[in-house]
Design a protein around this motif. Structure first.
Motif, PDB file in Angstrom:
ATOM      1  N   PHE A 110       0.841  -1.302  -0.085  1.00 15.80           N
ATOM      2  CA  PHE A 110      -0.014   0.062  -0.153  1.00 15.80           C
ATOM      3  C   PHE A 110       0.783   1.297  -0.025  1.00 15.80           C
ATOM      4  CE2 PHE A 110      -2.567  -3.392   1.873  1.00 15.80           C
ATOM      5  CZ  PHE A 110      -3.666  -3.048   1.301  1.00 15.80           C
ATOM      6  N   PHE A 116       1.729  -2.872  10.734  1.00 10.01           N
ATOM      7  CA  PHE A 116       1.245  -2.878  12.050  1.00 10.01           C
ATOM      8  C   PHE A 116       1.724  -2.381  13.271  1.00 10.01           C
ATOM      9  CE2 PHE A 116      -1.109  -6.904  10.370  1.00 10.01           C
ATOM     10  CZ  PHE A 116      -2.259  -6.175   9.652  1.00 10.01           C
ATOM     11  N   TRP A 118       1.827  -2.306  16.331  1.00 10.28           N
ATOM     12  CA  TRP A 118       2.015  -2.944  17.616  1.00 10.28           C
ATOM     13  C   TRP A 118       2.986  -3.973  17.351  1.00 10.28           C
ATOM     14  CZ3 TRP A 118      -2.605  -3.060  14.704  1.00 10.28           C
ATOM     15  CH2 TRP A 118      -3.029  -4.073  14.078  1.00 10.28           C
ATOM     16  N   LEU A 131       1.176 -16.341   8.309  1.00 17.48           N
ATOM     17  CA  LEU A 131       0.091 -16.432   7.481  1.00 17.48           C
ATOM     18  C   LEU A 131       0.115 -17.137   6.261  1.00 17.48           C
ATOM     19  CD1 LEU A 131      -1.539 -13.089   8.546  1.00 17.48           C
ATOM     20  CD2 LEU A 131      -2.385 -15.420   9.363  1.00 17.48           C
ATOM     21  N   GLN A 179       5.290 -13.079   1.644  1.00 15.65           N
ATOM     22  CA  GLN A 179       4.048 -13.712   1.501  1.00 15.65           C
ATOM     23  C   GLN A 179       4.244 -15.006   0.313  1.00 15.65           C
ATOM     24  OE1 GLN A 179       1.585  -9.839   1.152  1.00 15.65           O
ATOM     25  NE2 GLN A 179       0.028 -11.660   0.857  1.00 15.65           N
TER      26      GLN A 179
ATOM     27  N   TYR B 140      -6.034  -1.480   7.987  1.00 15.12           N
ATOM     28  CA  TYR B 140      -5.434  -2.659   8.991  1.00 15.12           C
ATOM     29  C   TYR B 140      -6.114  -3.987   8.470  1.00 15.12           C
ATOM     30  CZ  TYR B 140      -2.598   0.633  11.755  1.00 15.12           C
ATOM     31  OH  TYR B 140      -1.890   1.385  12.144  1.00 15.12           O
ATOM     32  N   ARG B 142      -7.690  -4.531   5.746  1.00 14.76           N
ATOM     33  CA  ARG B 142      -7.693  -4.968   4.300  1.00 14.76           C
ATOM     34  C   ARG B 142      -6.066  -5.402   4.327  1.00 14.76           C
ATOM     35  NH1 ARG B 142      -7.450   0.233   1.475  1.00 14.76           N
ATOM     36  NH2 ARG B 142      -7.182  -0.844  -0.535  1.00 14.76           N
ATOM     37  N   VAL B 143      -5.167  -5.085   5.010  1.00 12.04           N
ATOM     38  CA  VAL B 143      -3.561  -5.367   5.098  1.00 12.04           C
ATOM     39  C   VAL B 143      -4.037  -6.999   5.707  1.00 12.04           C
ATOM     40  CG1 VAL B 143      -1.234  -5.628   5.914  1.00 12.04           C
ATOM     41  CG2 VAL B 143      -2.504  -3.295   5.398  1.00 12.04           C
ATOM     42  N   GLY B 144      -4.695  -7.108   6.740  1.00  9.89           N
ATOM     43  CA  GLY B 144      -4.871  -8.546   7.092  1.00  9.89           C
ATOM     44  C   GLY B 144      -5.239  -9.527   6.056  1.00  9.89           C
ATOM     45  N   LYS B 145      -6.275  -9.094   5.296  1.00  8.74           N
ATOM     46  CA  LYS B 145      -6.816  -9.839   4.389  1.00  8.74           C
ATOM     47  C   LYS B 145      -5.985 -10.088   3.313  1.00  8.74           C
ATOM     48  CE  LYS B 145     -11.218 -10.048   1.616  1.00  8.74           C
ATOM     49  NZ  LYS B 145     -12.057  -9.216   0.907  1.00  8.74           N
ATOM     50  N   MET B 146      -5.066  -9.094   3.039  1.00 10.80           N
ATOM     51  CA  MET B 146      -3.909  -9.342   2.072  1.00 10.80           C
ATOM     52  C   MET B 146      -2.960 -10.455   2.439  1.00 10.80           C
ATOM     53  SD  MET B 146      -3.499  -7.965  -0.776  1.00 10.80           S
ATOM     54  CE  MET B 146      -2.810  -9.558  -1.708  1.00 10.80           C
ATOM     55  N   LEU B 147      -2.888 -10.325   3.660  1.00 13.25           N
ATOM     56  CA  LEU B 147      -1.675 -11.442   4.108  1.00 13.25           C
ATOM     57  C   LEU B 147      -2.405 -12.730   4.428  1.00 13.25           C
ATOM     58  CD1 LEU B 147       0.181  -9.253   6.773  1.00 13.25           C
ATOM     59  CD2 LEU B 147       0.956  -9.424   4.643  1.00 13.25           C
ATOM     60  N   ALA B 149      -5.039 -13.236   6.554  1.00  9.20           N
ATOM     61  CA  ALA B 149      -5.736 -13.619   7.957  1.00  9.20           C
ATOM     62  C   ALA B 149      -7.123 -13.453   7.661  1.00  9.20           C
ATOM     63  CB  ALA B 149      -5.224 -12.467   8.728  1.00  9.20           C
ATOM     64  N   VAL B 158      -5.228  -9.082  13.834  1.00  7.25           N
ATOM     65  CA  VAL B 158      -5.240  -7.700  13.365  1.00  7.25           C
ATOM     66  C   VAL B 158      -6.146  -7.151  14.137  1.00  7.25           C
ATOM     67  CG1 VAL B 158      -5.990  -6.552  11.252  1.00  7.25           C
ATOM     68  CG2 VAL B 158      -4.827  -8.756  11.040  1.00  7.25           C
TER      69      VAL B 158
END
Lengths: 282, 251
Positions: A110, A116, A118, A131, A179, B140, B142-147, B149, B158
């Motif tokens: 992006f 993230f 955290w 993942l 990935q 966030y 969207r990034v999670g879905k991309m990765l 999750a 996420v």
């Protein structure tokens, strides 16, 4: 210079035949990584009486990307380039048409820092590995390898807010590579960076693209960036988003923005882009 | 610190003016005497331990329920529309209002006290988590879905971490409600067989007209509540914010 043409079939062979441009046979025969077939997208589901979409964001887009190719999608803000990228990434689905990715899974990077906060830099990469079902025993080596690849070796324990904008995008690139997909989609990843940092990252992205044998679809509104990076530049118009022209950047060797043929091509594309923007400003 | 001194001075002046008879308004010194006497006597520590046990148990159940409820509120629009206002309403309702109902349903028992604690704490936790999720930057997920999750992974890796600041604020408020609710419940659901908590010490003090004991219980209730806040929630919140570069190291 030919008049702007909509490209209905952009398979390498069709393009080569139509344009008469020299396209190496090896590229024509390369397998397709991404195949976009007459894709339209509209948000909301307004239909005209004849069943066509009202005010689509994307209209009948077709594009074939070969494996190992670097394609830049160029257009003004709001032309739907990011929407198209989201469709390819599978984050959203097209209203009409189909998208296939015979080249396997896609990874999307992006524009804004989408790391993230955290997690540390290394843990962001670790999450991607986890993942992607990479065996746990390989995580640590893999994190270090990816960080080395983006020249951030040993910085894995840094917090995201401790990193500069350029470093964050390097981590984001490393995470996308974690990935393990060969198709990398990039949504203006360097737009928020200063010119010098961007230039450095262009060089590194080119190197990584070649080393890792990636297929890259790179969205940008920056002509120089598109010409600097892409083998093929697709110009998009707005409302509805379609391809109006494409250029093959047939330059081998050093691709500095100062090189005369690059500069000439950039100014040619800029003229077209300006015309597109003016057309829609009316 | 200054506030405490001012408060003590007002107390002393009120005592000195004899606004109430001395057995109803003892001097700070008398209370201090009882306070130290009670502290050296094991009974008070037993009461503190008992109350903390009940509060932690009720709070733990509330965390589980509140988390599930908060996730449901955030994920399902229909559920949010139907139950969101109700849960916010429950947050406003003083949980002491549940004590009579709890006693009728569960008789005077530990269950009745836990029931009141859970009803007090759960809505705050649920709302804190739901608002934490609502405030999360939309990139966030969207990034999670991309990765890759999806489902439980998306929640675990996420959504929950992204909503953590709001979640902790909810937990913190939930703890305050849990502690308050427990004291209200202990005050009313008074049966020596259940074990004596701080609320019951307060009630004993009232029955014996032992004002220093009442005051001591009040101070302990305040003290324990603040201690949990300072030792658990404040550092937790500071750590989470610091980790994300959202706060200076010190306030």
């Amino acid at each position: 210079m030919s008049e702007s043409t909509i490209v209905p079939d952009s398979s390498p062979r069709a393009v080569a035949e139509r344009s008469g441009l020299h396209v190496p046979e090896s590229l024509i025969d390369a397998a397709t990584a991404v195949s976009i077939n007459r894709v339209s997208k509209s948000f909301g589901n307004d239909l005209n009486p004849d069943g066509s979409l009202r005010a689509p964001v994307l209209k009948e887009i077709s594009l074939d990307v070969r494996q190992g190719e670097f394609v830049c999608l160029l257009g003004a803000s709001g032309c739907g380039k990011s929407t198209l990228l989201n469709l390819i990434a599978g984050l959203d689905s097209p209203t009409q048409g189909t998208i296939e990715t015979p080249g396997g899974r896609t990874a999307l990077m992006f524009q804004e820092s989408a790391l993230f906060p955290w997690l540390t830099a290394g843990d962001n990469i670790k999450l991607a590995l986890r993942l992607a079902d990479v065996p746990k025993a390989e995580w640590n080596d893999e994190i270090e390898r990816l960080l080395e690849l983006v020249h951030l070796g040993g910085q894995g324990s840094k917090r995201i807010h401790e990193l500069s904008g350029g470093m964050r995008q390097r981590v984001a690139l490393a995470r996308a590579l974690a990935q393990r997909s060969k198709i990398l989609l990039m949504d203006e990843p360097f737009a928020a960076l200063d010119a010098i940092t961007r230039d450095v990252l262009h060089e590194e992205l080119s190197r990584i693209w070649q080393e890792q044998d990636l297929t890259i679809i790179f969205v940008t509104h920056n002509v120089r960036e598109a010409v600097r990076l892409g083998q093929r530049v697709m110009l998009m118009s707005s409302r509805p988003g379609t391809f109006v022209r494409q250029w093959d950047v047939d330059v081998t060797g050093e691709r500095r923005i100062e090189a005369p043929e690059i500069a000439a091509l950039a100014s040619e594309i800029t003229t077209d882009l300006r015309r597109e923007i003016r057309r829609h400003a009316k | 610190m200054l506030a405490i001194v001012v408060l003590l001075v007002i107390w002393w002046v009120a005592y000195w003016l004899k606004l109430q008879p001395p057995h109803l308004l003892p001097s700070p010194l008398d209370v201090w005497g009882t306070f130290t006497k009670l502290l050296t006597n094991g009974a008070v520590w037993e009461a503190v331990t008992k109350s903390l046990q009940r509060a932690f148990l009720g709070f733990a159940i509330s965390v589980v329920l509140g988390t599930l409820l908060g996730l449901a509120l955030a994920q399902f629009t229909l559920f949010r529309r139907a139950f969101g206002p109700l849960i916010t309403g429950l947050q406003i309702l003083p949980s002491i209002a549940w004590v009579p109902a709890a006693i009728l349903w569960f008789s005077i028992s530990t269950e009745a006290m836990l029931f009141v604690v859970i009803l007090g704490a759960t809505p705050s936790i649920a709302n804190g988590l739901a608002s934490g999720i609502a405030q999360m930057p939309s990139i966030y997920p969207r990034v999670g879905k991309m990765l890759g999750a999806t489902g439980f992974d998306a929640i675990r890796f996420v959504i929950l971490p992204a909503a953590l600041p709001g979640y902790i604020a909810g937990l913190r408020q939930g703890w305050a409600f849990a502690w308050r609710s427990l004291m209200a419940a202990e005050l009313i659901a008074y049966a020596p067989a259940l074990g004596i908590g701080l609320g019951q010490v307060l009630q004993q003090g009232r029955e014996l007209v032992d004002m220093p004991m009442v005051m001591t219980a009040i101070i302990l209730i305040l003290f324990v509540g603040i201690l949990v806040e300072l030792c658990i929630f404040a550092p937790l919140e500071r750590y989470v914010l610091k980790q994300r570069g959202l706060a200076g190291a010190k306030r």
